[in-house]
Design an enzyme around this catalytic site. Sequence first.
Site, mmCIF file in Angstrom:
data_model
loop_
_atom_site.group_PDB
_atom_site.id
_atom_site.type_symbol
_atom_site.label_atom_id
_atom_site.label_comp_id
_atom_site.label_asym_id
_atom_site.label_seq_id
_atom_site.Cartn_x
_atom_site.Cartn_y
_atom_site.Cartn_z
ATOM 1 N N VAL A 16 7.530 23.320 -74.905
ATOM 2 C CA VAL A 16 8.299 22.713 -74.379
ATOM 3 C C VAL A 16 9.280 23.869 -73.927
ATOM 4 O O VAL A 16 10.171 24.340 -74.943
ATOM 5 C CB VAL A 16 9.107 21.712 -75.411
ATOM 6 C CG1 VAL A 16 10.352 20.989 -74.746
ATOM 7 C CG2 VAL A 16 8.065 20.481 -75.871
ATOM 8 N N HIS A 17 9.214 24.224 -72.649
ATOM 9 C CA HIS A 17 9.723 25.707 -72.508
ATOM 10 C C HIS A 17 11.235 25.839 -72.331
ATOM 11 O O HIS A 17 11.856 26.496 -73.101
ATOM 12 C CB HIS A 17 9.329 26.025 -71.008
ATOM 13 C CG HIS A 17 7.895 25.558 -70.825
ATOM 14 N ND1 HIS A 17 6.854 26.459 -71.333
ATOM 15 C CD2 HIS A 17 7.208 24.673 -70.143
ATOM 16 C CE1 HIS A 17 5.585 25.996 -71.195
ATOM 17 N NE2 HIS A 17 6.002 24.840 -70.142
ATOM 18 N N ASP A 18 11.879 25.008 -71.659
ATOM 19 C CA ASP A 18 13.393 25.220 -71.165
ATOM 20 C C ASP A 18 14.448 24.997 -72.394
ATOM 21 O O ASP A 18 15.246 26.040 -72.491
ATOM 22 C CB ASP A 18 13.677 24.198 -70.157
ATOM 23 C CG ASP A 18 13.018 24.343 -68.779
ATOM 24 O OD1 ASP A 18 12.343 25.432 -68.656
ATOM 25 O OD2 ASP A 18 12.990 23.434 -67.986
#
Length: 324
Positions: A249-251
């Site tokens: 879950v990058h951001d």
Amino acid sequence: MAVRFIHDCDTGSDDAVAIFAATAHPELHPIAITTVNGNVDVAHTTENTLRVLDHAGARVPVYAGATRPFVRPDFPVPRAVLNRASQLHPEYLDFPVAVSRAEDQGAVSFLIDAYMDDANADVALVATGPLTNVALALATEPRLAARIPRLVIMGGAHGNGNVTASAEFNFWVDPEAAEAVLSAGIRDVVIVTLDATHSAPLSGADCDVLDGIGTPAARGAAQLIRHRLEHDQAAASGEEGGGEVASPVHDPMTVAYLVRPELFTETVRAHASVETSGGRTLGELIVDTRPWCPQPPNATVALRASGQVYREFLRAAFGQPASG
């Protein structure tokens, strides 16, 4: 004091988790959100941002930004073609239609005004979408490079990309913008790569923890992370292996870094640039670690992250005590 920042984003699912976390965390204070064309078009990224804020009960001004890349008329491959088989980022996030509205001022004008104001000398800039708005602001007002105290970018990959073998989505979508921003001379740039985000994935058990907290923001984040898990499970259905699926879950890692800098366990200080013309390497992040590199370092590149610190940040953001 809470860390003040502006969040520039293309709100799909993981941008939304970052917004939920940032507006809920007691040590973070997003003073504004600017939206950009990326995961979906800017009208949808703006509406999605407003939906997320309304769902969380947060009041943060939103400024709509660029509708197309910095130089190119469109993505290297049009979004409709690129996303034809993917439902990772639907046009509208599954939250009620927004009641709040975006500001009349545009994102680029707002960014210039905000950073030319001495009252915002401490305000970081976090970018979790294509860097179009930031590049346009810097091109319009070059003095901005010396006015932005810190820029944290989710973008690029030192190893494998996610759109091509070498390129991550945000840099591939608008490589000229990414290169312009990295070469502008901003004094403190941190690049959160796919290498870092993939090293600390989240799972269904993490969603259970967020659901257990029970606030609208926590449950909204769990809903979005589960959507990503389901997408990745479907994408991997033809592969061997089993067990619990975990997905990057990058951001949210960008906002987590603002209050938990120990999140990144491996970084490199180097000269970073982005390929803007390669047939097979368009959008590739190039991290020059050669001792004899002719250009001075211009960025800190995050390569690995601590899953424990990431989870601690999310629990703190959504209100669970550290001992919980």
